[in-house]
Design a protein around this motif. Structure first.
Motif, PDB file in Angstrom:
ATOM      1  N   ILE A 162       0.649  -1.130   0.114  1.00  0.00           N
ATOM      2  CA  ILE A 162      -0.001   0.000   0.026  1.00  0.00           C
ATOM      3  C   ILE A 162       0.958   1.175  -0.052  1.00  0.00           C
ATOM      4  O   ILE A 162       1.807   1.217   0.820  1.00  0.00           O
ATOM      5  CB  ILE A 162      -0.988  -0.040   1.342  1.00  0.00           C
ATOM      6  N   SER A 163       0.650   2.147  -0.869  1.00  0.00           N
ATOM      7  CA  SER A 163       1.423   3.460  -0.997  1.00  0.00           C
ATOM      8  C   SER A 163       1.391   4.167   0.424  1.00  0.00           C
ATOM      9  O   SER A 163       0.386   4.209   1.081  1.00  0.00           O
ATOM     10  CB  SER A 163       0.543   4.302  -2.016  1.00  0.00           C
ATOM     11  N   ASN A 164       2.584   4.490   0.588  1.00  0.00           N
ATOM     12  CA  ASN A 164       2.975   5.423   1.899  1.00  0.00           C
ATOM     13  C   ASN A 164       3.170   4.373   3.132  1.00  0.00           C
ATOM     14  O   ASN A 164       3.398   5.085   4.243  1.00  0.00           O
ATOM     15  CB  ASN A 164       1.791   6.383   2.236  1.00  0.00           C
ATOM     16  N   HIS A 165       2.883   3.128   2.824  1.00  0.00           N
ATOM     17  CA  HIS A 165       3.307   2.398   3.941  1.00  0.00           C
ATOM     18  C   HIS A 165       4.756   2.142   4.321  1.00  0.00           C
ATOM     19  O   HIS A 165       5.574   2.197   3.192  1.00  0.00           O
ATOM     20  CB  HIS A 165       2.717   0.789   3.711  1.00  0.00           C
ATOM     21  N   LEU A 166       5.311   1.944   5.449  1.00  0.00           N
ATOM     22  CA  LEU A 166       6.641   1.905   5.366  1.00  0.00           C
ATOM     23  C   LEU A 166       7.432   0.529   5.971  1.00  0.00           C
ATOM     24  O   LEU A 166       8.492   0.399   5.823  1.00  0.00           O
ATOM     25  CB  LEU A 166       6.995   3.090   6.633  1.00  0.00           C
ATOM     26  N   TYR A 167       6.504  -0.343   6.273  1.00  0.00           N
ATOM     27  CA  TYR A 167       7.117  -1.755   6.979  1.00  0.00           C
ATOM     28  C   TYR A 167       6.560  -2.508   6.088  1.00  0.00           C
ATOM     29  O   TYR A 167       5.369  -2.676   5.594  1.00  0.00           O
ATOM     30  CB  TYR A 167       6.420  -1.830   8.216  1.00  0.00           C
ATOM     31  N   PHE A 168       7.398  -3.629   5.595  1.00  0.00           N
ATOM     32  CA  PHE A 168       7.098  -4.837   4.570  1.00  0.00           C
ATOM     33  C   PHE A 168       7.327  -6.045   5.078  1.00  0.00           C
ATOM     34  O   PHE A 168       8.399  -6.199   5.756  1.00  0.00           O
ATOM     35  CB  PHE A 168       7.630  -4.294   3.240  1.00  0.00           C
ATOM     36  N   TYR A 169       6.631  -7.143   4.684  1.00  0.00           N
ATOM     37  CA  TYR A 169       6.955  -8.422   5.295  1.00  0.00           C
ATOM     38  C   TYR A 169       6.584  -9.522   4.198  1.00  0.00           C
ATOM     39  O   TYR A 169       5.745  -9.294   3.364  1.00  0.00           O
ATOM     40  CB  TYR A 169       5.768  -8.564   6.723  1.00  0.00           C
ATOM     41  N   LYS A 203       0.354 -23.427   9.644  1.00  0.00           N
ATOM     42  CA  LYS A 203      -0.064 -22.116  10.017  1.00  0.00           C
ATOM     43  C   LYS A 203       1.050 -21.162   9.188  1.00  0.00           C
ATOM     44  O   LYS A 203       1.925 -21.589   8.425  1.00  0.00           O
ATOM     45  CB  LYS A 203       0.271 -21.972  11.346  1.00  0.00           C
ATOM     46  N   VAL A 204       0.529 -19.933   9.340  1.00  0.00           N
ATOM     47  CA  VAL A 204       1.267 -18.755   8.411  1.00  0.00           C
ATOM     48  C   VAL A 204       2.503 -18.545   9.194  1.00  0.00           C
ATOM     49  O   VAL A 204       2.691 -18.265  10.552  1.00  0.00           O
ATOM     50  CB  VAL A 204       0.450 -17.402   8.421  1.00  0.00           C
ATOM     51  N   GLU A 205       3.493 -18.659   8.651  1.00  0.00           N
ATOM     52  CA  GLU A 205       5.025 -18.391   9.320  1.00  0.00           C
ATOM     53  C   GLU A 205       5.754 -17.131   8.814  1.00  0.00           C
ATOM     54  O   GLU A 205       5.652 -16.973   7.538  1.00  0.00           O
ATOM     55  CB  GLU A 205       5.696 -19.670   9.169  1.00  0.00           C
ATOM     56  N   PHE A 206       6.381 -16.416   9.659  1.00  0.00           N
ATOM     57  CA  PHE A 206       7.027 -15.077   9.422  1.00  0.00           C
ATOM     58  C   PHE A 206       8.421 -15.637   8.771  1.00  0.00           C
ATOM     59  O   PHE A 206       8.992 -16.350   9.393  1.00  0.00           O
ATOM     60  CB  PHE A 206       7.312 -14.314  10.781  1.00  0.00           C
ATOM     61  N   LEU A 207       8.719 -14.860   7.623  1.00  0.00           N
ATOM     62  CA  LEU A 207       9.925 -14.852   6.996  1.00  0.00           C
ATOM     63  C   LEU A 207      10.830 -13.904   7.289  1.00  0.00           C
ATOM     64  O   LEU A 207      12.002 -14.104   7.945  1.00  0.00           O
ATOM     65  CB  LEU A 207       9.649 -15.025   5.552  1.00  0.00           C
ATOM     66  N   VAL A 208      10.132 -12.490   6.940  1.00  0.00           N
ATOM     67  CA  VAL A 208      11.211 -11.353   7.103  1.00  0.00           C
ATOM     68  C   VAL A 208      10.333 -10.097   6.960  1.00  0.00           C
ATOM     69  O   VAL A 208       9.330 -10.087   6.624  1.00  0.00           O
ATOM     70  CB  VAL A 208      12.318 -11.456   5.850  1.00  0.00           C
ATOM     71  N   SER A 209      11.180  -9.197   7.624  1.00  0.00           N
ATOM     72  CA  SER A 209      10.443  -7.625   7.354  1.00  0.00           C
ATOM     73  C   SER A 209      11.457  -6.917   7.322  1.00  0.00           C
ATOM     74  O   SER A 209      12.738  -7.166   7.261  1.00  0.00           O
ATOM     75  CB  SER A 209      10.199  -7.371   9.282  1.00  0.00           C
ATOM     76  N   PHE A 210      11.077  -5.792   6.698  1.00  0.00           N
ATOM     77  CA  PHE A 210      11.893  -5.055   5.859  1.00  0.00           C
ATOM     78  C   PHE A 210      11.332  -3.494   6.140  1.00  0.00           C
ATOM     79  O   PHE A 210      10.250  -3.022   6.233  1.00  0.00           O
ATOM     80  CB  PHE A 210      11.825  -5.145   4.394  1.00  0.00           C
ATOM     81  N   TYR A 211      12.462  -2.613   6.631  1.00  0.00           N
ATOM     82  CA  TYR A 211      12.047  -1.185   6.847  1.00  0.00           C
ATOM     83  C   TYR A 211      13.329  -0.530   6.544  1.00  0.00           C
ATOM     84  O   TYR A 211      14.465  -0.622   6.496  1.00  0.00           O
ATOM     85  CB  TYR A 211      11.793  -1.170   8.278  1.00  0.00           C
ATOM     86  N   ASN A 212      13.105   0.741   5.633  1.00  0.00           N
ATOM     87  CA  ASN A 212      14.091   1.651   5.660  1.00  0.00           C
ATOM     88  C   ASN A 212      15.162   1.074   4.706  1.00  0.00           C
ATOM     89  O   ASN A 212      16.423   1.355   5.047  1.00  0.00           O
ATOM     90  CB  ASN A 212      14.777   2.349   7.140  1.00  0.00           C
ATOM     91  N   CYS A 254       2.741 -11.502   1.361  1.00  0.00           N
ATOM     92  CA  CYS A 254       3.267 -10.090   1.418  1.00  0.00           C
ATOM     93  C   CYS A 254       2.556  -9.237   2.109  1.00  0.00           C
ATOM     94  O   CYS A 254       1.168  -9.414   2.155  1.00  0.00           O
ATOM     95  CB  CYS A 254       3.565  -9.501   0.053  1.00  0.00           C
ATOM     96  N   ALA A 255       2.750  -8.501   2.896  1.00  0.00           N
ATOM     97  CA  ALA A 255       1.978  -7.536   3.987  1.00  0.00           C
ATOM     98  C   ALA A 255       2.900  -6.138   4.261  1.00  0.00           C
ATOM     99  O   ALA A 255       3.891  -6.146   4.059  1.00  0.00           O
ATOM    100  CB  ALA A 255       1.837  -8.264   5.262  1.00  0.00           C
ATOM    101  N   SER A 256       2.153  -5.133   4.447  1.00  0.00           N
ATOM    102  CA  SER A 256       2.597  -4.046   4.657  1.00  0.00           C
ATOM    103  C   SER A 256       1.797  -3.304   5.705  1.00  0.00           C
ATOM    104  O   SER A 256       0.848  -3.693   6.063  1.00  0.00           O
ATOM    105  CB  SER A 256       2.672  -3.213   3.490  1.00  0.00           C
ATOM    106  N   ARG A 257       2.618  -2.079   6.676  1.00  0.00           N
ATOM    107  CA  ARG A 257       2.016  -1.430   7.723  1.00  0.00           C
ATOM    108  C   ARG A 257       2.467  -0.040   7.499  1.00  0.00           C
ATOM    109  O   ARG A 257       3.414   0.082   7.099  1.00  0.00           O
ATOM    110  CB  ARG A 257       2.403  -2.222   8.809  1.00  0.00           C
ATOM    111  N   ASP A 258       1.618   0.543   8.135  1.00  0.00           N
ATOM    112  CA  ASP A 258       1.672   2.045   8.109  1.00  0.00           C
ATOM    113  C   ASP A 258       2.601   2.444   9.308  1.00  0.00           C
ATOM    114  O   ASP A 258       3.091   1.418   9.973  1.00  0.00           O
ATOM    115  CB  ASP A 258       0.116   2.800   8.274  1.00  0.00           C
TER     116      ASP A 258
END
Lengths: 114, 111
Positions: A26-33, A42-51, A92-96
Motif C-alpha cells: 500500500i502506498s505510503n506504508h513503511l514496513y514490509f513483510y 500455520k502462517v510463518e513469518f519470513l522477513v521484515s523490511f524497513y528503511n 506479502c504484507a505492509s504496515r503504516d
C-alpha cells in the motif's frame, strides 16, 4: 480501500530454478513483510523490511532467500535455487507508521516446485 | 517469543448456530488481528483488536489484553463462514512488530 497486490497468483517452477515473487504494498506504508504457509500448516513469518534494509528475519529465511525494494513501489522475494519443500503460499504484507497499526496482507502467491 | 494458542482446533456447526473461538497468548501485545482464510487461501482481515470489543455484522471480537486472550464470536453461521480462522499477535518488537500466527481453528458450517 487500498490493497496489497501480489503477482503472480500461482507459479510453477522446477527444482533448482530461481523464482521472484512480486508485491506492491500500500502506498505510503513503511514496513514490509513476507510470510509463508505450507499447505495445511500455520502462517510463518519470513522477513521484515524497513528503511531499505532487513529489520528481522526468521530461521527459515536462509541464504537462498533475498528481498529487495527495487523502486518506490515494488517489494520482491527471490528464491535462488528452489527446493521441493519451498512449495507453499507466500504472503506479502505492509504496515503504516507507528506500532499500533494493523498489517495488510495480499492475496498470496501459490508456489509449486516440481 | 510469544506463543499463540487457538481453540478449538476444529469445529463443525449447523447453519444458523453460534460459535466462540478463543485465542490465548503468552505475553503483552500491542497488535492483535483475526483473519479468515477462505477456500482459495486468501487471508481476509476480520478485526484489528489489540484491546476492547468490536462488531461487524454477524461477527464480533473481544480482547482482554490484561488476561492475554481474545474471543471471536460468530452468530447465525452460514456455509460461507467455513474456512480457517487465525488469530495473530504482535509484541513490542521495535521496527519489526511482526505478527505471530496461531495454529488456527478449522470451521465447517453444514447446511
Amino acid at each position: 480501500e487500498p490493497e496489497v497486490t501480489q503477482t503472480p497468483s500461482h507459479q510453477v517452477t522446477q527444482m533448482g530454478q530461481e523464482v521472484i515473487l512480486r508485491c506492491v504494498p500500500i502506498s505510503n506504508h513503511l514496513y514490509f513483510y513476507w510470510y509463508r504457509q505450507i499447505l495445511g500448516q500455520k502462517v510463518e513469518f519470513l522477513v521484515s523490511f524497513y528503511n531499505n534494509e532487513i529489520s528481522e528475519k526468521s530461521e527459515i529465511f536462509d541464504d537462498q532467500f533475498s528481498v529487495e525494494r527495487p523502486d518506490g513501489s515494488n517489494f520482491t522475494l527471490k528464491i535462488r535455487s528452489t527446493k521441493l519443500e519451498d512449495s507453499a503460499m507466500y504472503f506479502c504484507a505492509s504496515r503504516d507508521r507507528g506500532h499500533n497499526s494493523p498489517l495488510h496482507f495480499g492475496n498470496g502467491t501459490r508456489l509449486t516446485v516440481t | 517469543g510469544i506463543q499463540v494458542e487457538q481453540s478449538p482446533p476444529d469445529l463443525i456447526l449447523q447453519e444458523g448456530a453460534n460459535s466462540t473461538l478463543r485465542c490465548n497468548f503468552s505475553d503483552s501485545v500491542n497488535n492483535l488481528q483475526w483473519f479468515h482464510q477462505n477456500p482459495w487461501g486468501q487471508l481476509i482481515n476480520l478485526f484489528y483488536i489489540p484491546s476492547g470489543t468490536k462488531q461487524n455484522g454477524r461477527l464480533s471480537a473481544t480482547t482482554v489484553a490484561t488476561e492475554r486472550y481474545s474471543l471471536l464470536y460468530i452468530s447465525s453461521s452460514q456455509t460461507t463462514d467455513s474456512g480457517v480462522y487465525f488469530c495473530a499477535v504482535g509484541g513490542y518488537g521495535g521496527a519489526t512488530n511482526k505478527l505471530i500466527f496461531g495454529t488456527g481453528t478449522l470451521l465447517a458450517v453444514q447446511p
